[in-house]
Design an enzyme around this catalytic site. Structure first.
Site, PDB file in Angstrom:
ATOM      1  N   TYR A  59       0.816  -1.218   0.000  1.00  0.00           N
ATOM      2  CA  TYR A  59       0.000   0.000   0.000  1.00  0.00           C
ATOM      3  C   TYR A  59       0.846   1.264   0.000  1.00  0.00           C
ATOM      4  CZ  TYR A  59      -4.155  -2.757   0.166  1.00  0.00           C
ATOM      5  OH  TYR A  59      -5.155  -3.633  -0.192  1.00  0.00           O
ATOM      6  N   ASP A  97      -8.102   5.959  -5.109  1.00  0.00           N
ATOM      7  CA  ASP A  97      -7.296   7.123  -5.460  1.00  0.00           C
ATOM      8  C   ASP A  97      -8.150   8.376  -5.231  1.00  0.00           C
ATOM      9  OD1 ASP A  97      -8.070   6.020  -8.712  1.00  0.00           O
ATOM     10  OD2 ASP A  97      -8.820   7.924  -7.920  1.00  0.00           O
ATOM     11  N   HIS A 112     -14.686   1.790  -0.739  1.00  0.00           N
ATOM     12  CA  HIS A 112     -13.607   0.850  -0.416  1.00  0.00           C
ATOM     13  C   HIS A 112     -12.441   1.542   0.278  1.00  0.00           C
ATOM     14  CE1 HIS A 112     -14.927  -2.266  -3.689  1.00  0.00           C
ATOM     15  NE2 HIS A 112     -15.698  -2.251  -2.638  1.00  0.00           N
ATOM     16  N   CYS A 139       0.332   7.488  15.365  1.00  0.00           N
ATOM     17  CA  CYS A 139      -0.980   8.061  15.018  1.00  0.00           C
ATOM     18  C   CYS A 139      -0.992   9.533  15.423  1.00  0.00           C
ATOM     19  CB  CYS A 139      -2.073   7.299  15.779  1.00  0.00           C
ATOM     20  SG  CYS A 139      -3.695   8.127  15.743  1.00  0.00           S
ATOM     21  N   GLY A 178     -16.555   1.873 -15.767  1.00  0.00           N
ATOM     22  CA  GLY A 178     -15.209   1.328 -15.554  1.00  0.00           C
ATOM     23  C   GLY A 178     -15.100   0.314 -14.446  1.00  0.00           C
ATOM     24  N   ALA A 222     -13.138   5.204 -21.216  1.00  0.00           N
ATOM     25  CA  ALA A 222     -13.926   6.121 -20.377  1.00  0.00           C
ATOM     26  C   ALA A 222     -13.715   7.579 -20.782  1.00  0.00           C
ATOM     27  CB  ALA A 222     -13.538   5.931 -18.910  1.00  0.00           C
TER      28      ALA A 222
HETATM   29  N1  APR Z   1     -12.121   2.850 -19.947  1.00  0.00           N
HETATM   30  C1  APR Z   1     -13.234   2.229 -19.457  1.00  0.00           C
HETATM   31  N2  APR Z   1     -13.209   1.026 -18.844  1.00  0.00           N
HETATM   32  C2  APR Z   1     -11.997   0.436 -18.709  1.00  0.00           C
HETATM   33  C3  APR Z   1     -10.804   1.009 -19.182  1.00  0.00           C
HETATM   34  C4  APR Z   1     -10.902   2.268 -19.821  1.00  0.00           C
HETATM   35  N3  APR Z   1      -9.819   2.893 -20.298  1.00  0.00           N
HETATM   36  N4  APR Z   1      -9.777   0.148 -18.912  1.00  0.00           N
HETATM   37  C5  APR Z   1     -10.315  -0.914 -18.287  1.00  0.00           C
HETATM   38  N5  APR Z   1     -11.645  -0.758 -18.166  1.00  0.00           N
HETATM   39  C6  APR Z   1     -12.621  -1.659 -17.556  1.00  0.00           C
HETATM   40  C7  APR Z   1     -12.268  -3.112 -17.709  1.00  0.00           C
HETATM   41  O1  APR Z   1     -12.847  -3.622 -18.901  1.00  0.00           O
HETATM   42  C8  APR Z   1     -12.927  -3.719 -16.470  1.00  0.00           C
HETATM   43  O2  APR Z   1     -14.267  -4.108 -16.757  1.00  0.00           O
HETATM   44  O3  APR Z   1     -12.613  -1.391 -16.179  1.00  0.00           O
HETATM   45  C9  APR Z   1     -12.958  -2.579 -15.470  1.00  0.00           C
HETATM   46  C10 APR Z   1     -11.943  -2.765 -14.363  1.00  0.00           C
HETATM   47  O4  APR Z   1     -12.356  -3.883 -13.625  1.00  0.00           O
HETATM   48  P1  APR Z   1     -11.517  -4.329 -12.339  1.00  0.00           P
HETATM   49  O5  APR Z   1     -10.071  -4.345 -12.692  1.00  0.00           O
HETATM   50  O6  APR Z   1     -12.181  -5.555 -11.810  1.00  0.00           O
HETATM   51  O7  APR Z   1     -11.707  -3.133 -11.312  1.00  0.00           O
HETATM   52  P2  APR Z   1     -12.975  -2.859 -10.409  1.00  0.00           P
HETATM   53  O8  APR Z   1     -14.229  -3.284 -11.119  1.00  0.00           O
HETATM   54  O9  APR Z   1     -12.895  -1.446  -9.954  1.00  0.00           O
HETATM   55  O10 APR Z   1     -12.714  -3.844  -9.148  1.00  0.00           O
HETATM   56  C11 APR Z   1     -13.664  -3.775  -8.124  1.00  0.00           C
HETATM   57  O11 APR Z   1     -12.326  -5.289  -6.812  1.00  0.00           O
HETATM   58  O12 APR Z   1     -10.139  -5.813  -6.328  1.00  0.00           O
HETATM   59  C12 APR Z   1     -11.308  -5.261  -5.813  1.00  0.00           C
HETATM   60  O13 APR Z   1     -11.557  -3.606  -4.170  1.00  0.00           O
HETATM   61  C13 APR Z   1     -11.052  -3.829  -5.453  1.00  0.00           C
HETATM   62  O14 APR Z   1     -12.372  -1.871  -5.901  1.00  0.00           O
HETATM   63  C14 APR Z   1     -11.861  -3.059  -6.480  1.00  0.00           C
HETATM   64  C15 APR Z   1     -12.973  -4.028  -6.820  1.00  0.00           C
END
Ligand code: APR
Length: 236
Positions: A59, A97, A112, A139, A178, A222
């Site tokens: 992290y 972020d 999250h 802390c 996304g 996006a």
């Molecule tokens: N524009 C739009 N979508 C995009 C882009 C882009 N440039 N690049 C990737 N993606 C999409 C991918 O197709 C995918 O469906 O974004 C999604 C990312 O999915 P993950 O990597 O699974 O991320 P997320 O859905 O945020 O994960 C959810 O899982 O690991 C845990 O806590 C963590 O918050 C996270 C949660």
């Protein structure tokens, strides 16, 4: 989409895909690995109990990395919508972020947690934090050397779920941007929104695991999709 005239309350769910074009790795693209560890194996209370240094190093690296990134056009468009939309609007983000905020968005809920906070397990206070935690700093509130990342790990309850469900109940429009639809409860929000009568839209690079639940879906980067959609919603 229905005429924008009858859309008043909007809930937006964002995931790692909205920050991808800022250079922040998503979780499930590109293998989702870090130093040969699956992220799922690092982001857990068990991993933290078993090997706190490994988890803190992971992290610390990500906290440092996000501070070198900039919001992209999707963050900027959502911040503009937040500024100009007169109805209710809530950006529920799974991202840890601060790019939504740095683009200017105000109505943001981090379900999250956030990289730029440290959570004291001694006094339970969360403090803004930009440096490392590996060297067990004190802390700011109570002085104990018991700070952990303010991140919701697998098996832990996401933050402010009551507020999220209240917003979903009032939503006329739910837009998922996304996210892969792989992790609950966020992956189920589209179904909750439908049950509450909202119209649902997916904006993602490719069809998500939940794409069949959406009334409409647009696929592409996006930065292109979100900017165009915000212009549409603002009637431009
Ligand atoms: N524009 C739009 N979508 C995009 C882009 C882009 N440039 N690049 C990737 N993606 C999409 C991918 O197709 C995918 O469906 O974004 C999604 C990312 O999915 P993950 O990597 O699974 O991320 P997320 O859905 O945020 O994960 C959810 O899982 O690991 C845990 O806590 C963590 O918050 C996270 C949660």
């Amino acid at each position: 989409m229905a005429g924008m005239k009858d859309i008043r309350n909007i809930v937006i769910l964002t995931g790692a895909g909205v920050s991808a074009e800022s250079g922040i790795d998503t979780f499930r693209d590109g293998g989702g690995l870090w130093e040969q560890h699956r992220v799922e194996d690092v982001a857990t209370p068990e991993a933290f109990a078993r090997d706190p240094d490994l988890v803190l190093r992971f992290y610390d690296m990500r906290r440092e990395a996000i501070q070198t990134k900039e919001p992209n056009a999707a963050h900027v468009a959502l911040a503009r919508l937040d500024r100009e939309w007169e109805g209710e609007l809530l950006i529920v983000t799974q991202n840890v972020d601060d790019l939504h905020e740095r683009a200017g968005a105000k109505r943001v809920l981090h379900m999250h947690g956030e990289h730029l906070n440290a959570w004291c397990t001694a006094c339970d206070v969360r403090s803004p934090w930009t440096g490392p935690l590996l060297d067990r700093p004190a802390c700011p509130q109570c002085g104990a050397a018991e700070l952990r990342p303010d991140i919701v790990w697998f098996g832990e309850m996401p933050y402010r779920m009551d507020e999220i469900f209240e917003a979903l109940e009032q939503a006329d429009l739910f837009v998922s941007i996304g996210t892969s639809g792989a992790v609950y409860p966020a992956a189920g929000f589209v179904r909750n929104a439908r049950e509450f009568g909202a119209e649902t839209l997916e904006l993602n690079l490719e069809p998500s695991q939940g794409t069949a639940w959406f009334d409409a879906a647009r696929h592409g980067p996006a930065t292109a999709l979100v900017s165009a959609w915000v212009d549409e919603v603002l009637g431009l």
